[in-house]
Design a protein around this motif. Structure first.
Motif, PDB file in Angstrom:
ATOM      1  N   GLY A  75      43.607  34.337  46.203  1.00 48.36           N
ATOM      2  CA  GLY A  75      45.044  34.542  46.337  1.00 48.36           C
ATOM      3  C   GLY A  75      45.439  35.040  47.707  1.00 48.36           C
ATOM      4  O   GLY A  75      46.417  34.559  48.304  1.00 48.36           O
ATOM      5  N   GLY A 135      48.831  31.390  45.819  1.00 51.01           N
ATOM      6  CA  GLY A 135      48.360  32.736  46.132  1.00 51.01           C
ATOM      7  C   GLY A 135      48.954  33.775  45.206  1.00 51.01           C
ATOM      8  O   GLY A 135      48.248  34.660  44.708  1.00 51.01           O
ATOM      9  N   LEU A 138      47.403  33.407  41.685  1.00 52.55           N
ATOM     10  CA  LEU A 138      46.029  33.910  41.645  1.00 52.55           C
ATOM     11  C   LEU A 138      45.984  35.433  41.703  1.00 52.55           C
ATOM     12  O   LEU A 138      45.175  36.064  41.007  1.00 52.55           O
ATOM     13  N   LEU A 139      46.850  36.031  42.511  1.00 44.72           N
ATOM     14  CA  LEU A 139      46.892  37.499  42.569  1.00 44.72           C
ATOM     15  C   LEU A 139      47.370  38.083  41.248  1.00 44.72           C
ATOM     16  O   LEU A 139      46.855  39.112  40.790  1.00 44.72           O
ATOM     17  N   GLY A 143      38.477  30.511  43.970  1.00 45.21           N
ATOM     18  CA  GLY A 143      39.600  30.198  43.084  1.00 45.21           C
ATOM     19  C   GLY A 143      39.170  29.373  41.890  1.00 45.21           C
ATOM     20  O   GLY A 143      39.540  29.664  40.748  1.00 45.21           O
TER      21      GLY A 143
END
Length: 121
Positions: free
Chosen positions: A17, A50, A53-54, A104
């Motif tokens: 991320g 990003g 994913l965070l 990822g």
């Protein structure tokens, strides 16, 4: 989910991320692709991926340590992911991009493998 499994998943997702957010910046996009600036579509895609994913990195922390401690651990993994990206991105952008792609895919795959048996029951 063991705490080791949660640590690896959270770190992989946080690293991927943060790398996505880093490559959304024109300077780092140029280092990777030699284009002077990121096209708006690429920039939106990198920022969106990003951010997702965070946000996904909080799930393994929450499941392994509970609500209050899990959020603090998640913030620590966000910091660790940012540090890894900050050390790799300026000097080895291709390595950072490949590592982020692998992290990822591994992070999302690990979460899917862990969640699949629980979703069926």
């Amino acid at each position: 989910m063991t705490t080791l499994h949660a640590c690896l998943l959270a770190l992989a997702l946080a690293f991927a991320g943060m790398a996505g957010l880093g490559f959304a910046m024109d300077r780092h996009y140029q280092q990777l692709t030699q284009a002077h600036e990121a096209p708006p579509g690429h920039r939106r895609l990198l920022r969106g991926a990003g951010a997702v994913l965070l946000a996904a990195a909080v799930a393994p922390c929450w499941l392994a340590w509970g609500g209050s401690v899990g959020v603090v651990v998640w913030l620590g993994f966000l910091s660790a992911g940012a540090l890894c990206v900050a050390l790799l991105l300026p000097y080895l952008p291709l390595v950072a991009a490949l590592a982020a792609a692998f992290a990822g895919v591994a992070g999302v795959g690990g979460m899917a493998m862990w969640l699949a048996p629980h979703a069926l029951s």
